[in-house]
Scaffold this motif. Structure first.
Motif, short mmCIF file in Angstrom:
data_model
loop_
_atom_site.label_atom_id
_atom_site.label_comp_id
_atom_site.label_asym_id
_atom_site.label_seq_id
_atom_site.Cartn_x
_atom_site.Cartn_y
_atom_site.Cartn_z
N GLU A 87 1.00 -1.24 -0.09
CA GLU A 87 0.45 -0.08 0.13
C GLU A 87 1.09 1.27 -0.18
O GLU A 87 1.92 1.54 0.69
CB GLU A 87 -0.71 0.26 1.35
CG GLU A 87 -2.07 -0.92 1.42
CD GLU A 87 -2.54 -1.58 0.42
OE1 GLU A 87 -3.29 -0.29 -0.07
OE2 GLU A 87 -2.88 -2.37 -0.15
N PRO A 88 0.81 2.10 -0.88
CA PRO A 88 1.27 3.53 -1.06
C PRO A 88 1.35 4.48 0.64
O PRO A 88 -0.35 4.66 1.39
CB PRO A 88 1.05 4.39 -2.25
CG PRO A 88 -0.65 3.67 -1.95
CD PRO A 88 -0.71 2.68 -1.48
N PRO A 89 1.99 5.09 0.89
CA PRO A 89 2.36 4.91 2.85
C PRO A 89 1.21 6.49 2.79
O PRO A 89 1.87 7.12 2.18
CB PRO A 89 3.57 5.11 3.04
CG PRO A 89 4.48 4.97 1.88
CD PRO A 89 3.17 4.66 0.63
N LEU A 90 0.54 6.93 4.06
CA LEU A 90 0.40 8.07 4.37
C LEU A 90 1.75 8.76 4.31
O LEU A 90 3.08 8.55 5.07
CB LEU A 90 0.00 8.24 5.63
CG LEU A 90 -1.57 7.48 5.66
CD1 LEU A 90 -2.22 7.29 7.37
CD2 LEU A 90 -2.43 7.75 4.63
N TYR A 91 1.66 10.26 4.42
CA TYR A 91 2.50 11.57 4.61
C TYR A 91 3.34 10.99 6.15
O TYR A 91 2.06 11.03 7.09
CB TYR A 91 2.83 12.84 3.64
CG TYR A 91 2.95 12.33 2.68
CD1 TYR A 91 4.39 12.21 2.12
CD2 TYR A 91 2.06 11.98 1.64
CE1 TYR A 91 4.89 12.68 0.38
CE2 TYR A 91 2.62 11.96 -0.11
CZ TYR A 91 3.42 12.10 -0.67
OH TYR A 91 3.81 12.01 -1.30
N PRO A 92 4.15 11.63 6.86
CA PRO A 92 4.02 12.18 7.79
C PRO A 92 3.51 13.05 8.54
O PRO A 92 3.35 13.93 7.50
CB PRO A 92 5.65 12.49 8.47
CG PRO A 92 6.25 11.52 7.19
CD PRO A 92 5.25 11.62 5.74
N GLY A 93 3.53 12.58 9.27
CA GLY A 93 2.03 13.91 10.45
C GLY A 93 0.64 13.12 9.91
O GLY A 93 -0.36 14.26 10.77
N VAL A 94 0.38 12.74 8.44
CA VAL A 94 -1.19 12.84 8.25
C VAL A 94 -1.85 12.34 9.69
O VAL A 94 -3.28 13.46 9.52
CB VAL A 94 -1.04 11.72 6.88
CG1 VAL A 94 -2.76 12.06 6.79
CG2 VAL A 94 -0.85 12.75 5.93
N ARG A 95 -1.68 11.02 9.56
CA ARG A 95 -3.19 10.59 10.84
C ARG A 95 -3.39 11.53 11.36
O ARG A 95 -4.21 11.54 12.18
CB ARG A 95 -2.11 9.76 11.05
CG ARG A 95 -3.89 8.35 11.98
CD ARG A 95 -3.03 7.01 11.70
NE ARG A 95 -2.66 6.07 11.40
CZ ARG A 95 -4.16 6.17 10.03
NH1 ARG A 95 -5.50 6.01 10.47
NH2 ARG A 95 -2.77 5.09 8.90
#
Length: 223
Positions: A87-95
């Motif tokens: 899966e393409p990762p979320l960018y840092p800090g998104v969640r």
């Protein structure tokens, strides 16, 4: 709820998730499967944000509509095949930042993406983001960015007014769409287009860290 309804709408690829590898891989597979030369990476990334038919028209302007339609179908098949592996990762800090924004009772979140409904649903399920976004606008239902149709639909769904809304994205198409809809616009520097293109398109602000978004929104709406 105190104060007006606020709405923040996000692009997906290059803004929330780093899908660069999957996009480049699927585009290469599509062109190879249809027997055409693969565009270079820079050209592919410059087309991210457009709906697939418009992206193919930009990448393969000499092909007719039927040939480009074949590329669109091949891309969709290739992208989902690739995405099933990693899966393409979320960018840092998104969640964490999305959680902080959702904690504000007056603030609603949305998505406006060149992805299909199937593609967006895949990302939301994979990253446990179902239910985070009240409005989810996809390419299946609207003209391509920068047409403001997606954002106007988000306003209707949420009851927000454009003067209290912001579009967050990594491409000039996101910024132009936001401006066309009367939204404030926030560019992000970690995506697929350089900062100077976001600024030239008229971004109100460009941020370098997702965690900087809440403060940037406050400055925009307080000005």
């Amino acid at each position: 709820m105190k104060g007006p309804i606020r709405l923040v709408v996000f692009d997906v690829d290059g803004t929330l998730v780093d899908s660069q590898k999957d996009i480049l891989d699927a585009m290469a597979r599509a062109f190879e499967a249809e027997g055409y030369a693969v565009p270079d990476d820079a050209a592919v990334l410059a087309s991210v944000g457009l709906s697939l038919p418009e992206a193919m028209a930009q990448l393969a302007p000499d092909l007719d509509a039927a040939a480009r339609s074949g590329l669109v179908s091949a891309y969709r098949d290739g992208f989902l095949t690739s995405a099933r592996h990693v899966e393409p990762p979320l960018y840092p800090g998104v969640r964490d930042t999305l959680a902080a924004l959702r904690a504000r009772p007056e603030l609603l979140l949305g998505v406006a993406t060149g992805k299909s409904r199937r593609g967006l649903d895949h990302i939301l399920v994979a990253h446990d983001l179902e239910g985070v976004f009240l409005s989810t606008q996809v390419a299946d239902d609207h003209p391509s960015k920068p047409n403001p149709s997606m954002l106007l639909a988000a306003l209707r769904e949420t009851g927000a007014e454009a003067c209290n809304a912001a579009m967050v994205g990594d491409t000039e198409y996101d910024i132009a769409m936001g401006r066309a809809a009367g939204f404030a616009t926030v560019g992000v520097s970690w995506g697929y287009q350089p900062v100077d293109r976001l600024q030239a398109a008229g971004a109100d602000v460009v941020i370098d860290d997702f965690a900087a978004l809440p403060a940037a929104l406050d400055r925009i709406w307080e000005s």
